[in-house]
Design a protein around this motif. Structure first.
Motif, PDB file in Angstrom:
ATOM      1  N   CYS A  54       0.838  -1.198   0.000  1.00 63.17           N
ATOM      2  CA  CYS A  54       0.000   0.000   0.000  1.00 63.17           C
ATOM      3  C   CYS A  54       0.873   1.248   0.000  1.00 63.17           C
ATOM      4  O   CYS A  54       1.758   1.403   0.853  1.00 63.17           O
ATOM      5  N   ASP A  55       0.636   2.159  -0.965  1.00 64.71           N
ATOM      6  CA  ASP A  55       1.431   3.379  -1.034  1.00 64.71           C
ATOM      7  C   ASP A  55       0.584   4.649  -0.998  1.00 64.71           C
ATOM      8  O   ASP A  55       1.116   5.756  -1.068  1.00 64.71           O
ATOM      9  N   ASN A  56      -0.752   4.493  -0.862  1.00 66.47           N
ATOM     10  CA  ASN A  56      -1.607   5.674  -0.786  1.00 66.47           C
ATOM     11  C   ASN A  56      -2.883   5.319  -0.030  1.00 66.47           C
ATOM     12  O   ASN A  56      -3.467   4.243  -0.246  1.00 66.47           O
ATOM     13  N   VAL A  57      -3.298   6.196   0.859  1.00 69.13           N
ATOM     14  CA  VAL A  57      -4.502   5.974   1.673  1.00 69.13           C
ATOM     15  C   VAL A  57      -5.390   7.213   1.566  1.00 69.13           C
ATOM     16  O   VAL A  57      -4.910   8.340   1.695  1.00 69.13           O
ATOM     17  N   ILE A  58      -6.673   6.977   1.304  1.00 70.11           N
ATOM     18  CA  ILE A  58      -7.654   8.063   1.244  1.00 70.11           C
ATOM     19  C   ILE A  58      -8.730   7.777   2.295  1.00 70.11           C
ATOM     20  O   ILE A  58      -9.296   6.673   2.313  1.00 70.11           O
ATOM     21  N   LYS A  59      -9.005   8.767   3.128  1.00 69.38           N
ATOM     22  CA  LYS A  59      -9.965   8.559   4.207  1.00 69.38           C
ATOM     23  C   LYS A  59     -11.138   9.528   4.089  1.00 69.38           C
ATOM     24  O   LYS A  59     -10.961  10.697   3.772  1.00 69.38           O
ATOM     25  N   ASP A  60     -12.312   8.990   4.364  1.00 70.98           N
ATOM     26  CA  ASP A  60     -13.550   9.767   4.389  1.00 70.98           C
ATOM     27  C   ASP A  60     -14.397   9.205   5.522  1.00 70.98           C
ATOM     28  O   ASP A  60     -14.142   8.090   6.006  1.00 70.98           O
ATOM     29  N   ARG A  61     -15.384   9.942   5.936  1.00 69.47           N
ATOM     30  CA  ARG A  61     -16.241   9.452   7.019  1.00 69.47           C
ATOM     31  C   ARG A  61     -16.899   8.124   6.655  1.00 69.47           C
ATOM     32  O   ARG A  61     -17.109   7.275   7.522  1.00 69.47           O
ATOM     33  N   TYR A  62     -17.180   7.922   5.362  1.00 70.72           N
ATOM     34  CA  TYR A  62     -17.944   6.750   4.953  1.00 70.72           C
ATOM     35  C   TYR A  62     -17.137   5.726   4.150  1.00 70.72           C
ATOM     36  O   TYR A  62     -17.690   4.710   3.740  1.00 70.72           O
ATOM     37  N   PHE A  63     -15.858   5.980   3.918  1.00 65.57           N
ATOM     38  CA  PHE A  63     -15.057   4.984   3.199  1.00 65.57           C
ATOM     39  C   PHE A  63     -13.574   5.156   3.502  1.00 65.57           C
ATOM     40  O   PHE A  63     -13.122   6.215   3.963  1.00 65.57           O
ATOM     41  N   LEU A  64     -12.838   4.095   3.228  1.00 61.74           N
ATOM     42  CA  LEU A  64     -11.394   4.057   3.415  1.00 61.74           C
ATOM     43  C   LEU A  64     -10.794   3.370   2.195  1.00 61.74           C
ATOM     44  O   LEU A  64     -11.163   2.238   1.864  1.00 61.74           O
ATOM     45  N   VAL A  65      -9.897   4.054   1.507  1.00 59.39           N
ATOM     46  CA  VAL A  65      -9.293   3.532   0.279  1.00 59.39           C
ATOM     47  C   VAL A  65      -7.834   3.181   0.522  1.00 59.39           C
ATOM     48  O   VAL A  65      -7.066   4.002   1.037  1.00 59.39           O
ATOM     49  N   LEU A  66      -7.457   1.962   0.163  1.00 54.01           N
ATOM     50  CA  LEU A  66      -6.061   1.543   0.137  1.00 54.01           C
ATOM     51  C   LEU A  66      -5.667   1.388  -1.322  1.00 54.01           C
ATOM     52  O   LEU A  66      -6.272   0.604  -2.055  1.00 54.01           O
ATOM     53  N   SER A  67      -4.662   2.117  -1.747  1.00 52.89           N
ATOM     54  CA  SER A  67      -4.189   2.037  -3.122  1.00 52.89           C
ATOM     55  C   SER A  67      -2.761   1.538  -3.110  1.00 52.89           C
ATOM     56  O   SER A  67      -1.915   2.039  -2.356  1.00 52.89           O
ATOM     57  N   GLY A  68      -2.482   0.522  -3.933  1.00 55.11           N
ATOM     58  CA  GLY A  68      -1.139  -0.041  -3.941  1.00 55.11           C
ATOM     59  C   GLY A  68      -0.986  -1.096  -5.009  1.00 55.11           C
ATOM     60  O   GLY A  68      -1.761  -1.154  -5.972  1.00 55.11           O
ATOM     61  N   SER A 104     -10.643   9.155 -11.188  1.00 56.66           N
ATOM     62  CA  SER A 104      -9.430   9.971 -11.044  1.00 56.66           C
ATOM     63  C   SER A 104      -8.183   9.146 -10.753  1.00 56.66           C
ATOM     64  O   SER A 104      -7.072   9.672 -10.821  1.00 56.66           O
ATOM     65  N   LEU A 105      -8.328   7.850 -10.425  1.00 55.63           N
ATOM     66  CA  LEU A 105      -7.187   7.006 -10.073  1.00 55.63           C
ATOM     67  C   LEU A 105      -7.076   5.816 -11.012  1.00 55.63           C
ATOM     68  O   LEU A 105      -8.085   5.240 -11.416  1.00 55.63           O
ATOM     69  N   GLN A 106      -5.846   5.443 -11.340  1.00 56.59           N
ATOM     70  CA  GLN A 106      -5.587   4.306 -12.203  1.00 56.59           C
ATOM     71  C   GLN A 106      -5.615   3.002 -11.405  1.00 56.59           C
ATOM     72  O   GLN A 106      -5.437   2.995 -10.188  1.00 56.59           O
ATOM     73  N   GLY A 107      -5.797   1.894 -12.102  1.00 49.10           N
ATOM     74  CA  GLY A 107      -5.705   0.579 -11.477  1.00 49.10           C
ATOM     75  C   GLY A 107      -7.028  -0.159 -11.418  1.00 49.10           C
ATOM     76  O   GLY A 107      -8.081   0.348 -11.828  1.00 49.10           O
ATOM     77  N   LEU A 108      -6.956  -1.382 -10.911  1.00 47.35           N
ATOM     78  CA  LEU A 108      -8.149  -2.183 -10.675  1.00 47.35           C
ATOM     79  C   LEU A 108      -8.894  -1.637  -9.456  1.00 47.35           C
ATOM     80  O   LEU A 108      -8.304  -0.972  -8.604  1.00 47.35           O
TER      81      LEU A 108
END
Length: 269
Positions: A54-68, A104-108
């Protein structure tokens, strides 16, 4: 996904002390969280760092994104842990935000968790179905190009305290790239324990047990002498070895004898 654990409604705040080793086990793991606000929410994602970098994390009240990156495949993937709100208007805003983020983000992409919404009236039992809310959810899924694998184990994932209201609120939504890369993946709704939701498991390990060792047609049972032949063969079979190997050898042996017997019977007719 066998390398990630996504938990919703943790109710854990910034000062909470919780031992996740009891959930994950002894193997190494990393985690990210969205803290609960008062008694509401809380999202936690744990993953195996040897499998997912994992090299990027996005946080919101209703979701959590792990990008890697998936280490073995060298493929970039975005894993979204969702705990959608009860308010329908806020949920619709959430669908818009998730769609913009995906574009806005690349990848699966794999979206997982409690969406707090159903796709059609068959996904609710003894509770109100609001078509406009389902339509907004389906429009998000369509616009984002997402699909879901068929789920086994149970049709519903949520059960009310009294047990009379059932809904499918939890699911995995994945992009076409995941569908194409893992076409035999499966989703299973597990038994629930302390929660009012069933945990759901997405496995990409193919459940292929190889070639069918023996195939028998019902029409053979009607052929004169066939049943008697099988009984005689089964009683005479002898094999010294493990039970699973004995069964495999026995079926292969029966198959060869039956093929020869059927050939003779066809020649007679």
């Amino acid at each position: 996904m066998e390398f990630i654990l996504a938990i919703q409604e943790t109710k854990l705040g910034a000062t909470s002390n919780f031992m996740f080793n009891g959930i994950w086990g002894r193997s190494a793991y990393q985690l990210e969280c969205v803290h609960a606000e008062g008694r509401f929410g809380g999202i936690m994602s744990l993953w195996n760092p040897s499998m997912f970098d994992c090299d990027n994390v996005i946080k919101d009240r209703y979701f959590l994104v792990l990008s890697g990156v998936l280490n073995q495949l060298g493929v970039r993937i975005n894993l979204v842990n969702i705990y959608a709100p009860n308010d329908a208007s806020v949920r619709r805003n959430l669908w818009v935000k998730l769609l913009n983020m995906k574009n806005s983000l690349q990848g699966l992409w794999a979206f997982m968790g409690d969406f707090n919404e159903v796709r059609d009236e068959t996904e609710r039992l003894n509770s109100e179905f609001i078509a406009s809310n389902a339509e907004a959810f389906n429009q998000f899924i369509l616009a984002a190009g997402l699909s879901e694998f068929n789920m086994g184990g149970s049709k519903f994932t949520y059960i009310s305290d009294r047990g009379d209201k059932l809904s499918k609120l939890d699911r995995f939504l994945v992009c076409l790239g995941i569908m194409e890369r893992w076409p035999t993946a499966s989703v299973l709704a597990l038994n629930r324990d302390a929660s009012d939701h069933r945990p759901i498991l997405l496995s990409t390990v193919p459940s292929d047990f190889g070639h069918i060792p023996f195939r028998c047609f019902n029409s053979w049972m009607e052929m004169l002498g066939f049943v008697e032949l099988i009984k005689q063969l089964c009683q005479s079979f002898v094999f010294n070895g493990p039970a699973d190997m004995a069964l495999s050898v026995k079926l292969r042996w029966l198959k060869n004898i039956i093929k020869a017997w059927l050939k003779v019977e066809r020649e007679k007719s």
